[in-house]
Motif scaffolding. Structure first.
Motif, PDB file in Angstrom:
ATOM      1  N   GLN A 175      30.773  25.300  61.983  1.00 57.23           N
ATOM      2  CA  GLN A 175      31.402  25.037  60.977  1.00 57.23           C
ATOM      3  C   GLN A 175      33.238  24.520  61.595  1.00 57.23           C
ATOM      4  O   GLN A 175      33.977  24.901  60.807  1.00 57.23           O
ATOM      5  N   GLU A 222      34.369  21.376  56.774  1.00 65.17           N
ATOM      6  CA  GLU A 222      34.080  21.905  55.537  1.00 65.17           C
ATOM      7  C   GLU A 222      32.734  21.489  55.405  1.00 65.17           C
ATOM      8  O   GLU A 222      32.062  22.310  54.129  1.00 65.17           O
ATOM      9  N   ARG A 255      30.335  24.497  55.087  1.00 64.61           N
ATOM     10  CA  ARG A 255      29.805  25.290  54.409  1.00 64.61           C
ATOM     11  C   ARG A 255      29.007  24.449  52.892  1.00 64.61           C
ATOM     12  O   ARG A 255      28.160  25.641  52.524  1.00 64.61           O
ATOM     13  N   THR A 256      28.140  23.102  53.100  1.00 67.68           N
ATOM     14  CA  THR A 256      27.912  23.102  52.086  1.00 67.68           C
ATOM     15  C   THR A 256      26.586  22.383  52.466  1.00 67.68           C
ATOM     16  O   THR A 256      25.038  22.191  51.247  1.00 67.68           O
TER      17      THR A 256
END
Ligand code: URA
Length: 188
Positions: A15, A18, A21-22
């Motif tokens: 992680q 960013e 996250r998707t």
């Protein structure tokens, strides 16, 4: 340096940026982990994100067709990307995303120790060769660095937009086949 098991586990839980996250899946790579050739793309697209494998969408089909046409055998290559998670809407990875992810690609290079690295497209050329690399200017020209032969070439997806690049990509990948032959002294 991490071994493959450690690298898979660290990437799967990553992680650091960013994109973690998707993503649906982390896309680490596919192919022979002891291959003489490493192809490096930009980052996973939609199909890659779903399947967890690089170059399985339209660009991947083009790449596979090209590799088949030039008689590459599956054991001769491994395919990876600069970033291991899909950028939203397939945008170009941000510099900080690429920088965070690059240690994983370097780790893959150290584990595979390929003789040839093929940079597919400008993102791979920028992060593997030089930040100011311009793919239109440097494609097709061998770079020898740290014991690796590096070939910058157009990204297969660029052909989907501009057919005139097809012959150039073909000739650059043909040069890779010829180089492999000259290094190993045999076809297989
Ligand atoms: N484009 C890339 O650069 N990499 C993939 O894995 C798929 C499409």
């Amino acid at each position: 340096m991490l071994d493959w098991e450690q690298l898979n586990s660290v990437c799967s839980n990553c992680q650091s940026c960013e994109l973690g996250r998707t993503r649906t899946n982390v896309v680490i790579g596919r192919g022979n982990t002891e291959a003489p050739i490493l192809f490096v793309g930009e980052g996973p697209g939609e199909n890659e994100d779903v399947q967890g494998l690089p170059f399985v969408g339209a660009a991947g089909q083009l790449l596979d067709t090209l590799l088949d046409a030039l008689m590459f055998k599956p054991h001769e290559y491994y395919i990876a990307n600069v970033v291991k998670c899909r950028p939203p809407n397939n945008r170009v990875p941000l510099e900080e995303e690429a920088e965070k992810c690059l240690p994983y690609l370097r780790n893959q290079v150290a584990l595979i120790r390929p003789q040839i690295i093929v940079c597919l497209g400008s993102t791979a050329a920028r992060y593997v060769i030089a930040r100011d690399a311009k793919i239109t200017q440097i494609r097709g020209q061998w770079i020898e660095r740290k014991g690796y032969w590096i070939m910058p070439a157009f990204h297969p997806a660029a052909l989907l937009r501009d057919q005139s690049k097809k012959a150039l990509l073909f000739s650059d990948i043909k040069a890779v086949r010829d180089k492999l032959l000259s290094i190993t002294g045999k076809e297989d």
